[in-house]
Design an enzyme around this catalytic site. Structure first.
Site, PDB file in Angstrom:
ATOM      1  N   HIS A 226     -13.187  45.799 -15.785  1.00 21.87           N
ATOM      2  CA  HIS A 226     -13.927  46.712 -14.908  1.00 21.87           C
ATOM      3  C   HIS A 226     -15.206  46.065 -14.376  1.00 21.87           C
ATOM      4  O   HIS A 226     -15.463  46.041 -13.173  1.00 21.87           O
ATOM      5  CB  HIS A 226     -14.260  47.997 -15.673  1.00 21.87           C
ATOM      6  CG  HIS A 226     -15.086  48.963 -14.910  1.00 21.87           C
ATOM      7  ND1 HIS A 226     -14.565  50.082 -14.301  1.00 21.87           N
ATOM      8  CD2 HIS A 226     -16.425  49.001 -14.645  1.00 21.87           C
ATOM      9  CE1 HIS A 226     -15.530  50.753 -13.694  1.00 21.87           C
ATOM     10  NE2 HIS A 226     -16.666  50.113 -13.896  1.00 21.87           N
ATOM     11  N   GLU A 227     -16.006  45.561 -15.284  1.00 23.16           N
ATOM     12  CA  GLU A 227     -17.289  44.975 -14.872  1.00 23.16           C
ATOM     13  C   GLU A 227     -17.084  43.744 -14.003  1.00 23.16           C
ATOM     14  O   GLU A 227     -17.851  43.490 -13.076  1.00 23.16           O
ATOM     15  CB  GLU A 227     -18.139  44.632 -16.099  1.00 23.16           C
ATOM     16  CG  GLU A 227     -18.584  45.829 -16.919  1.00 23.16           C
ATOM     17  CD  GLU A 227     -19.406  46.831 -16.128  1.00 23.16           C
ATOM     18  OE1 GLU A 227     -20.044  46.439 -15.114  1.00 23.16           O
ATOM     19  OE2 GLU A 227     -19.410  48.015 -16.508  1.00 23.16           O
ATOM     20  N   HIS A 230     -16.825  44.543 -10.441  1.00 21.71           N
ATOM     21  CA  HIS A 230     -18.110  44.649  -9.745  1.00 21.71           C
ATOM     22  C   HIS A 230     -18.606  43.262  -9.303  1.00 21.71           C
ATOM     23  O   HIS A 230     -19.200  43.117  -8.234  1.00 21.71           O
ATOM     24  CB  HIS A 230     -19.158  45.293 -10.661  1.00 21.71           C
ATOM     25  CG  HIS A 230     -18.945  46.754 -10.886  1.00 21.71           C
ATOM     26  ND1 HIS A 230     -18.765  47.652  -9.863  1.00 21.71           N
ATOM     27  CD2 HIS A 230     -18.897  47.483 -12.030  1.00 21.71           C
ATOM     28  CE1 HIS A 230     -18.624  48.867 -10.357  1.00 21.71           C
ATOM     29  NE2 HIS A 230     -18.688  48.784 -11.680  1.00 21.71           N
ATOM     30  N   HIS A 233     -16.760  42.450  -6.253  1.00 23.17           N
ATOM     31  CA  HIS A 233     -17.263  43.281  -5.153  1.00 23.17           C
ATOM     32  C   HIS A 233     -18.529  42.664  -4.558  1.00 23.17           C
ATOM     33  O   HIS A 233     -18.684  42.547  -3.343  1.00 23.17           O
ATOM     34  CB  HIS A 233     -17.547  44.689  -5.684  1.00 23.17           C
ATOM     35  CG  HIS A 233     -17.841  45.700  -4.622  1.00 23.17           C
ATOM     36  ND1 HIS A 233     -17.959  47.041  -4.891  1.00 23.17           N
ATOM     37  CD2 HIS A 233     -18.065  45.574  -3.279  1.00 23.17           C
ATOM     38  CE1 HIS A 233     -18.223  47.694  -3.767  1.00 23.17           C
ATOM     39  NE2 HIS A 233     -18.300  46.826  -2.786  1.00 23.17           N
TER      40      HIS A 233
END
Length: 463
Positions: A226-227, A230, A233
């Site tokens: 998940h991290e 980021h 992104h």
């Protein structure tokens, strides 16, 4: 403390209402949601009602299972059984459901997730998905010996996209949670050259011991994935202005992409690529892997119904006058969860969490849409498919749904209801090599870039 929080909550809601009124909005919810994907409280209310209606049958089934477990334990311990389930019962019996119905031994499972294997598998998957190349920078100046720096390049052009730091282990004085920090925004400089983005991922996974390497629980693997979403992104969004770089997007969208990407840690192929036993080097046994994947469904009805309760309390506070938060919380727990709140518990001890629901409601919306559309993945797994992460899947998806990459042009402005039928269909089908998701991130911020550029040109012409 509870009394103080109640007074602060009352004052905060009143001040928010006054501020919103001064700015020309009917309610604070109207003010907040105008810049988010939902746009209006009415859409949020409709979504929450519809979702609660769909989840209630599942919640009732799960509640019946918890009640049966309580009855069995009451008989075993010779306790009186009243046929009621209380708020303080839920977490205890939900844990029993996970242990008895799915029987996932987390201590056995984490032996298959040594840090080095997970990191290599994760980086390989992200490089494949986004057509990137990660190179560790040896001897780079870092703030601690545990920290590593990577340079990211586009695999096709060789152009540097950015850099990221991995700071994975705990130490005294370090930030105590998992997060991704934007150290340098990617943007255009005054001379027209591009400043590369630099990001840092910070976690607190267990360090290696004398007896074993650093071993991760599966939920920590999910956090890792998940991290790192980021990180991607922040690095892949190629925007003109620093203020729109990377994760500088609307609050109800910022988590959507990472939530979407973390689905891969619930799929067999990625899990097999990110795991092997730290002693024997053997893969996770099929039986254990199947149990793990099925365990994702444990208690999902009650969990998400509780999120709806919190969101509804928040919406009530910010759309109606004179609402008693404690009474509203108690009423909604009974109506939606079917489990009364604990007597004397007002819910206001965690008012910060509830007040954030205005901003997070659509984040939950997207997360649930992702779960509801996971069946789409199955449509693209056939005997002619070598693996889930095949780039050919995306072409099959586009053909099946009649979509084309041009849908990204209207991505930011498409209604929330159509999101799952556009970019997520392409995502779950596997069209993840180079430009698709990377251009999604870029376009999300570039739309605002264009408005900002027009405003600057207009100001220049007026001057």
């Amino acid at each position: 403390m509870m009394h103080w929080n109640s007074a602060i909550l009352k004052e905060l809601v009143e001040l928010r209402s006054k501020k919103s009124s001064l700015l020309g909005f009917s309610t604070h919810a109207d003010f907040v949601l105008e810049m988010n994907m939902a746009k209006a409280p009415e859409k949020v209310a409709t979504f929450l009602e519809d979702l609660a209606r769909k989840l209630k049958p599942l919640g009732e089934e799960e509640r019946a299972v918890l009640l049966k477990l309580k009855e069995q334990e009451s008989q075993k311990r010779n306790f009186p059984f009243t046929g009621e389930l209380h708020a303080w019962d839920t977490r205890y019996y939900m844990t029993q459901v996970e242990e008895t119905q799915y029987a996932v031994d987390q201590n056995q499972l984490n032996e298959y997730f040594p840090m080095e294997v997970v990191t290599k598998g994760l980086l390989d998957i992200y490089q494949e998905l986004f057509n990137l190349n990660f190179q560790q920078v040896e001897g780079a100046p870092v703030w601690h010996d545990d920290v590593t720096l990577y340079c990211v390049k586009d695999r096709s052009s060789g152009q540097v996209v950015g850099q990221f730091y991995l700071d994975l282990f705990p130490r005294e004085g370090k930030y105590g949670h998992a997060a991704c920090f934007d150290l340098q925004p990617g943007c255009l400089l005054p001379d027209g050259t591009r400043q590369m983005a630099v990001s840092a991922m910070v976690t607190n996974f267990n360090k290696a011991t004398a007896d074993a390497p650093s071993l991760l629980q599966h939920d920590e693997v999910e956090t890792y994935f998940h991290e790192f979403g980021h990180v991607m992104h922040q690095l892949c969004a190629q925007t003109d202005f620093a203020m729109f770089s990377g994760t500088h997007v609307e609050t109800d969208f910022v988590e959507a992409l990472s939530q979407m990407l973390e689905n891969w840690v619930w799929e067999k192929e990625p899990l097999q690529r990110m795991s092997k036993h730290y002693k024997t080097g053997k893969p996770i046994p099929e039986e254990l892997l199947d149990k793990l994947i099925k365990s994702r469904l444990a208690n999902t009805g009650l969990f998400n119904l509780r999120q709806i309760v919190l969101a509804k309390v928040d919406q009530a506070l910010h759309t109606k006058n004179g609402i008693n938060a404690a009474e509203e919380y108690f009423k909604l727990c009974l109506d939606i969860l079917g489990i009364p709140a604990s007597p004397g518990y007002t819910g206001r001890g965690k008012w910060r969490e509830m007040l954030q629901e205005t901003h997070r409601c659509q984040e939950n919306h997207l997360s649930l849409n992702i779960n509801n559309t996971k069946q789409l993945v199955v449509d693209f797994r056939g005997k002619d498919r070598e693996h889930t992460l095949s780039p050919s899947t995306g072409h099959l998806c586009l053909k099946k749904f009649g979509l084309s990459p041009n849908i990204l042009r209207s991505f930011c402005t498409c209604p929330v209801e159509s999101i799952k039928s556009t970019w997520y269909r392409n995502y779950t089908a596997g069209d993840l090599q180079a430009p698709f998701l990377r251009s999604t991130w870029t376009h999300t911020s570039r739309l605002r870039d264009s408005f900002f550029s027009q405003a600057i040109r207009l100001l220049n012409t007026q001057n």
